[in-house]
Design a protein around this motif. Structure first.
Motif, PDB file in Angstrom:
ATOM      1  N   GLU A 232      25.611  -7.808  51.009  1.00 54.72           N
ATOM      2  CA  GLU A 232      26.746  -7.404  51.830  1.00 54.72           C
ATOM      3  C   GLU A 232      27.153  -5.988  51.451  1.00 54.72           C
ATOM      4  O   GLU A 232      27.766  -5.764  50.408  1.00 54.72           O
ATOM      5  N   PRO A 233      26.799  -4.984  52.263  1.00 53.27           N
ATOM      6  CA  PRO A 233      27.155  -3.610  51.917  1.00 53.27           C
ATOM      7  C   PRO A 233      28.664  -3.408  51.948  1.00 53.27           C
ATOM      8  O   PRO A 233      29.376  -3.987  52.765  1.00 53.27           O
ATOM      9  N   SER A 234      29.156  -2.584  51.019  1.00 55.34           N
ATOM     10  CA  SER A 234      30.587  -2.318  50.935  1.00 55.34           C
ATOM     11  C   SER A 234      30.873  -0.906  51.417  1.00 55.34           C
ATOM     12  O   SER A 234      30.181   0.042  51.043  1.00 55.34           O
ATOM     13  N   ALA A 235      31.899  -0.817  52.252  1.00 57.12           N
ATOM     14  CA  ALA A 235      32.303   0.495  52.745  1.00 57.12           C
ATOM     15  C   ALA A 235      33.430   1.074  51.910  1.00 57.12           C
ATOM     16  O   ALA A 235      33.936   2.152  52.198  1.00 57.12           O
ATOM     17  N   GLY A 236      33.838   0.359  50.848  1.00 62.15           N
ATOM     18  CA  GLY A 236      34.955   0.816  50.028  1.00 62.15           C
ATOM     19  C   GLY A 236      34.489   1.574  48.800  1.00 62.15           C
ATOM     20  O   GLY A 236      33.496   2.311  48.830  1.00 62.15           O
ATOM     21  N   THR A 237      35.198   1.365  47.697  1.00 63.59           N
ATOM     22  CA  THR A 237      34.901   2.093  46.467  1.00 63.59           C
ATOM     23  C   THR A 237      33.691   1.543  45.733  1.00 63.59           C
ATOM     24  O   THR A 237      33.145   2.215  44.855  1.00 63.59           O
ATOM     25  N   GLY A 238      33.288   0.321  46.061  1.00 60.68           N
ATOM     26  CA  GLY A 238      32.165  -0.278  45.362  1.00 60.68           C
ATOM     27  C   GLY A 238      32.524  -0.781  43.972  1.00 60.68           C
ATOM     28  O   GLY A 238      31.643  -1.071  43.166  1.00 60.68           O
ATOM     29  N   ARG A 279      52.626  -5.991  47.140  1.00 60.87           N
ATOM     30  CA  ARG A 279      53.113  -4.617  46.985  1.00 60.87           C
ATOM     31  C   ARG A 279      52.005  -3.691  46.523  1.00 60.87           C
ATOM     32  O   ARG A 279      51.887  -2.563  46.979  1.00 60.87           O
ATOM     33  N   ALA A 280      51.160  -4.178  45.615  1.00 60.50           N
ATOM     34  CA  ALA A 280      50.080  -3.340  45.090  1.00 60.50           C
ATOM     35  C   ALA A 280      48.982  -3.112  46.124  1.00 60.50           C
ATOM     36  O   ALA A 280      48.221  -2.151  46.017  1.00 60.50           O
ATOM     37  N   GLY A 281      48.901  -4.002  47.135  1.00 63.73           N
ATOM     38  CA  GLY A 281      47.861  -3.866  48.137  1.00 63.73           C
ATOM     39  C   GLY A 281      48.143  -2.810  49.181  1.00 63.73           C
ATOM     40  O   GLY A 281      47.290  -2.522  50.013  1.00 63.73           O
ATOM     41  N   TYR A 282      49.361  -2.231  49.152  1.00 65.24           N
ATOM     42  CA  TYR A 282      49.749  -1.186  50.095  1.00 65.24           C
ATOM     43  C   TYR A 282      49.508  -1.582  51.548  1.00 65.24           C
ATOM     44  O   TYR A 282      49.082  -0.784  52.373  1.00 65.24           O
ATOM     45  N   GLY A 283      49.788  -2.855  51.826  1.00 62.19           N
ATOM     46  CA  GLY A 283      49.708  -3.314  53.205  1.00 62.19           C
ATOM     47  C   GLY A 283      48.318  -3.690  53.655  1.00 62.19           C
ATOM     48  O   GLY A 283      48.135  -4.150  54.772  1.00 62.19           O
ATOM     49  N   ARG A 284      47.289  -3.518  52.814  1.00 60.54           N
ATOM     50  CA  ARG A 284      45.931  -3.896  53.212  1.00 60.54           C
ATOM     51  C   ARG A 284      45.773  -5.391  53.044  1.00 60.54           C
ATOM     52  O   ARG A 284      45.693  -5.900  51.936  1.00 60.54           O
ATOM     53  N   ARG A 285      45.727  -6.084  54.123  1.00 58.85           N
ATOM     54  CA  ARG A 285      45.616  -7.544  54.056  1.00 58.85           C
ATOM     55  C   ARG A 285      44.270  -7.956  53.483  1.00 58.85           C
ATOM     56  O   ARG A 285      43.226  -7.468  53.886  1.00 58.85           O
ATOM     57  N   GLY A 286      44.313  -8.843  52.529  1.00 57.30           N
ATOM     58  CA  GLY A 286      43.090  -9.311  51.904  1.00 57.30           C
ATOM     59  C   GLY A 286      42.578  -8.427  50.799  1.00 57.30           C
ATOM     60  O   GLY A 286      41.515  -8.679  50.237  1.00 57.30           O
ATOM     61  N   ALA A 287      43.287  -7.323  50.466  1.00 50.08           N
ATOM     62  CA  ALA A 287      42.823  -6.436  49.405  1.00 50.08           C
ATOM     63  C   ALA A 287      42.849  -7.132  48.057  1.00 50.08           C
ATOM     64  O   ALA A 287      42.004  -6.870  47.205  1.00 50.08           O
ATOM     65  N   HIS A 288      43.833  -8.007  47.837  1.00 49.54           N
ATOM     66  CA  HIS A 288      43.962  -8.749  46.587  1.00 49.54           C
ATOM     67  C   HIS A 288      43.988 -10.249  46.898  1.00 49.54           C
ATOM     68  O   HIS A 288      44.550 -10.665  47.907  1.00 49.54           O
ATOM     69  N   LEU A 289      43.412 -11.013  46.030  1.00 47.98           N
ATOM     70  CA  LEU A 289      43.442 -12.471  46.162  1.00 47.98           C
ATOM     71  C   LEU A 289      44.063 -13.053  44.904  1.00 47.98           C
ATOM     72  O   LEU A 289      43.576 -12.835  43.804  1.00 47.98           O
ATOM     73  N   VAL A 290      45.158 -13.795  45.082  1.00 53.11           N
ATOM     74  CA  VAL A 290      45.814 -14.481  43.973  1.00 53.11           C
ATOM     75  C   VAL A 290      45.414 -15.941  44.039  1.00 53.11           C
ATOM     76  O   VAL A 290      45.543 -16.575  45.085  1.00 53.11           O
ATOM     77  N   ALA A 291      44.938 -16.484  42.940  1.00 47.67           N
ATOM     78  CA  ALA A 291      44.474 -17.869  42.919  1.00 47.67           C
ATOM     79  C   ALA A 291      44.952 -18.545  41.642  1.00 47.67           C
ATOM     80  O   ALA A 291      45.118 -17.908  40.602  1.00 47.67           O
ATOM     81  N   ARG A 292      45.188 -19.847  41.758  1.00 43.48           N
ATOM     82  CA  ARG A 292      45.449 -20.657  40.571  1.00 43.48           C
ATOM     83  C   ARG A 292      44.141 -21.352  40.197  1.00 43.48           C
ATOM     84  O   ARG A 292      43.604 -22.132  40.975  1.00 43.48           O
ATOM     85  N   LEU A 301      42.140 -11.146  42.052  1.00 46.09           N
ATOM     86  CA  LEU A 301      40.913 -10.409  42.354  1.00 46.09           C
ATOM     87  C   LEU A 301      41.271  -9.187  43.186  1.00 46.09           C
ATOM     88  O   LEU A 301      41.931  -9.304  44.222  1.00 46.09           O
ATOM     89  N   VAL A 302      40.848  -8.027  42.731  1.00 49.25           N
ATOM     90  CA  VAL A 302      41.139  -6.767  43.417  1.00 49.25           C
ATOM     91  C   VAL A 302      39.826  -6.198  43.940  1.00 49.25           C
ATOM     92  O   VAL A 302      38.982  -5.750  43.164  1.00 49.25           O
ATOM     93  N   GLU A 303      39.660  -6.250  45.249  1.00 47.25           N
ATOM     94  CA  GLU A 303      38.466  -5.670  45.859  1.00 47.25           C
ATOM     95  C   GLU A 303      38.648  -4.166  46.054  1.00 47.25           C
ATOM     96  O   GLU A 303      39.754  -3.684  46.312  1.00 47.25           O
ATOM     97  N   ASP A 304      37.534  -3.436  45.940  1.00 45.17           N
ATOM     98  CA  ASP A 304      37.557  -1.985  46.127  1.00 45.17           C
ATOM     99  C   ASP A 304      38.629  -1.341  45.257  1.00 45.17           C
ATOM    100  O   ASP A 304      39.432  -0.536  45.729  1.00 45.17           O
ATOM    101  N   SER A 305      38.640  -1.709  43.992  1.00 43.60           N
ATOM    102  CA  SER A 305      39.632  -1.133  43.080  1.00 43.60           C
ATOM    103  C   SER A 305      39.365   0.359  42.904  1.00 43.60           C
ATOM    104  O   SER A 305      38.232   0.833  43.046  1.00 43.60           O
ATOM    105  N   THR A 306      40.414   1.074  42.558  1.00 46.68           N
ATOM    106  CA  THR A 306      40.306   2.531  42.400  1.00 46.68           C
ATOM    107  C   THR A 306      40.197   2.948  40.950  1.00 46.68           C
ATOM    108  O   THR A 306      40.180   4.140  40.659  1.00 46.68           O
ATOM    109  N   GLY A 307      40.150   2.000  40.023  1.00 48.20           N
ATOM    110  CA  GLY A 307      39.998   2.352  38.622  1.00 48.20           C
ATOM    111  C   GLY A 307      40.916   1.526  37.729  1.00 48.20           C
ATOM    112  O   GLY A 307      41.704   0.703  38.192  1.00 48.20           O
TER     113      GLY A 307
END
Length: 644
Positions: A232-238, A279-292, A301-307
């Motif tokens: 699955e190719p990623s168009a984000g930060t990888g 709040r940390a996702g800056y409005g990007r839906r699905g950018a972070h996943l919180v799970a128990r 889980l933070v997809e396409d993290s910036t560092g």
């Protein structure tokens, strides 16, 4: 173009629509059904399909053995009536995939007049060309090279609402009639939207935690696997980030307030974590996943993290949110958490490796004091892996004889005479080379192998000391052996010492046992009784690293010790006169005076220069040990010193 009609205005008898044995009623699905949204490979239908009869065959008459039978005009009319009355959407397709005729149910399903569907390509109507696999299977059915095709398609109705349809394409028998055999396949379309909706609701229940309403462990790992899928190719930060969180002291809440309050607290924690990540996702839906993940463990889980900065900010925000009091069941509860943070490139990593790193980092956060977040450190992790490798091979190494002893001289400060040696164990590791005791003694204590190793060191040192005694019987030297605290508790040290002295023939006065100050200060019961028994046996007891532990001077008078070994930190203050701390000299002088008044001798460790040795001698130290005299030596070098 509509279907060719016979003399009676009906479709030719050779291609009765709707007669394929592969057609299923609406909503039916056979075993091996393709998952929703995925194309299915064609599967040949093993059901027998009646073939056409020759035109000159007599309707209703018995057919010749082995000859096919042609439907009568009455049967053709019945087929047409059944085709039009069927609740399952159906159509007959020609060899190009165009609709020859469609029944009203298909028209209603697609929101079109059935007559207008004639000549329309079925692939366009039902999106059969969406993927190459389905398109190839569909063409095989039309050309006679394949059997049944079944797939699921998501369509859009005229009102914009989605419609899930199960599409089946069955081959029809070749026709020898005047139509040239063009009808090639029977298309059937079933509306399975209700079934899909039920499946979606069941999946949501299966993939979500009932207490917090957050995604559960299965959902988390499914998402993680999809993010790390190299196909699955990623168009984000990888890159990918993970915060692995564990609540500190949550068990006490369940034990004191009950599981109902505990569940409410978990739900509140989940809400706060979700708020922080939103709040940390800056409005990007699905950018972070919180799970128990289970119990009191959560993961973000933070997809396409910036560092690492982004992950550290998120971890700090979650800690701050959880530190705020919770008002539950009329009680105000305080809570903290420990978080392990991992951030890395998604390429080349796996879900297992990422979770192992997160779990290790969470352990570090717990070990460092809890209520904090800790970032994954590759060097620290490599050290941990090395420690685990050493710990797992400690016991076999003892059995293989990989350990050896070196001896560092203990010299009289007054006359420079060799009085004894301290036995220092070394591990000749086949992979890591020679390792000092600081690399494995703590591991041996943790793993419980310190008793076996300590017994080997004691026996080897006593045997060597006995050889030196025989070599210089007029002025024998003693050997000093370190004893771990766990040896005092997990073994009968007194019995071990007695047995080894009897075995080697070494007099007890030539054996000195060293214990750290923290190990003996305040000890009572069995350890103190063991020390007293050893002292009565004639073995000398030395307190090692004195001045860095409890320094319970009042208790010191009640210990059966005969030697104090000053910690090297005090002695290093004598190294440079220009930078010497006068307080060090004062402390050492006071300790030496106190020890002498208690009848103890004093050994100074880490002596590295003649100036240090002279100043320590003037203060009153009895014995010196350090590189000024010699580094740890092999037994042969010690023997040469005795001969000299």
């Amino acid at each position: 173009m509509g279907p060719p009609l016979g003399p009676s205005g009906e479709a030719p008898a050779e291609t009765p629509p709707g007669t394929s044995p592969g057609a299923l009623p609406a909503g039916a699905r056979s075993a091996g059904e393709t998952p929703a949204g995925a194309a299915a490979s064609p599967a040949p239908d093993s059901s027998p399909t009646p073939g056409p009869l020759p035109p000159d065959a007599t309707p209703g008459a018995p057919a010749a053995p082995g000859a096919p039978r042609t439907a009568t005009p009455a049967e053709q009319s019945d087929y047409r009536a059944a085709f039009n009355a069927a609740r399952l959407g159906m159509a007959v397709l020609d060899d190009d995939g165009a609709v020859v005729t469609a029944n009203p149910a298909l028209g209603a399903l697609l929101g079109a007049d059935p007559a207008r569907l004639a000549t329309e390509p079925a692939a366009d109507l039902l999106n059969l060309g969406h993927d190459a696999r389905t398109w190839a299977a569909y063409r095989d059915v039309l050309t006679g090279r394949g059997g049944r095709l079944r797939c699921t398609r998501r369509l859009k109705q005229q009102d914009g609402q989605p419609l899930w349809a199960e599409v089946t394409v069955d081959p029809l028998p070749e026709s020898g009639a005047a139509d040239g055999g063009r009808p090639r396949a029977l298309l059937s379309v079933a509306d399975i939207s209700d079934r899909r909706g039920l499946q979606a609701r069941l999946r949501k229940l299966r993939m979500h935690d009932p207490v917090t309403r957050l995604p559960n462990r299965a959902h988390f790992f499914e998402r993680l696997a999809a993010v790390l899928d190299p196909a699955e190719p990623s168009a984000g930060t990888g890159r990918i980030g993970l915060c692995y969180l564990d609540l500190d002291g949550f068990r006490a809440v369940n034990d004191t307030l009950g599981h109902r309050v505990g569940d409410r607290l978990l739900h509140a924690v989940g809400q706060r974590l979700a708020f922080c990540t939103d709040r940390a996702g800056y409005g990007r839906r699905g950018a972070h996943l919180v799970a128990r993940l289970g119990g009191d463990e959560f993961a973000v889980l933070v997809e396409d993290s910036t560092g690492t900065e982004q992950l550290s900010e998120l971890a700090e925000a979650m800690l701050h949110a959880l530190r705020q009091p919770f008002d539950l069941a009329g009680q105000r509860l305080s809570l903290s958490a420990s978080i392990g943070v991992v951030e890395r490139a998604a390429a080349g990593t796996t879900a297992t490796a990422l979770m192992q790193a997160a779990d290790t980092t969470l352990y570090w956060a717990k070990a460092d004091g809890k209520s904090r977040w800790t970032l994954f450190d590759p060097e620290r992790n490599a050290d941990r892996i090395n420690r685990q490798a050493l710990a797992s091979t400690l016991r076999p190494a003892i059995e293989r004889g990989e350990f050896t002893l070196e001896y560092q001289p203990l010299v009289s400060l007054d006359g420079g005479v060799l009085e004894g040696v301290e036995a220092l164990v070394r591990w000749r590791h086949p992979q890591f080379g020679t390792l000092g005791p600081n690399r494995f003694i703590t591991l041996a204590e943790e793993e419980g192998t310190i008793v076996e190793l300590g017994r080997w060191v004691l026996r080897s040192a006593c045997r060597q000391a006995r050889l030196w005694q025989l070599q210089r019987p007029h002025a024998p030297i003693f050997v000093s052996v370190n004893v771990a605290v766990r040896q005092m508790w997990d073994s009968d040290l007194v019995a071990d010492v007695a047995a080894i002295l009897a075995e080697t023939g070494l007099p007890p006065r030539l054996l000195q046992l060293e214990l750290t100050e923290s190990a003996v200060m305040g000890s009572a019961g069995r350890p103190l009784q063991a020390l007293q028994a050893l002292s009565e046996m004639g073995v000398s007891i030395a307190i090692d690293d004195f001045g860095t532990g409890y320094s319970n001077l009042a208790y010191l008078s009640r210990l059966p010790a005969s030697v104090l070994k000053l910690d090297g930190e005090f002695v290093r203050g004598f190294r440079d006169r220009a930078q010497a701390n006068p307080a060090d000299a004062t402390i050492v002088e006071a300790l030496v005076g106190l020890a002498h008044r208690l009848g103890l001798t004093v050994t100074a460790e880490c002596v590295e220069s003649a100036d240090q040795a002279e100043r320590l001698r003037r203060i009153g130290c009895d014995t010196g040990q350090g590189w000024y005299y010699a580094r740890p030596l092999h037994p042969e070098r010690v023997s040469s010193l005795l001969d000299g």
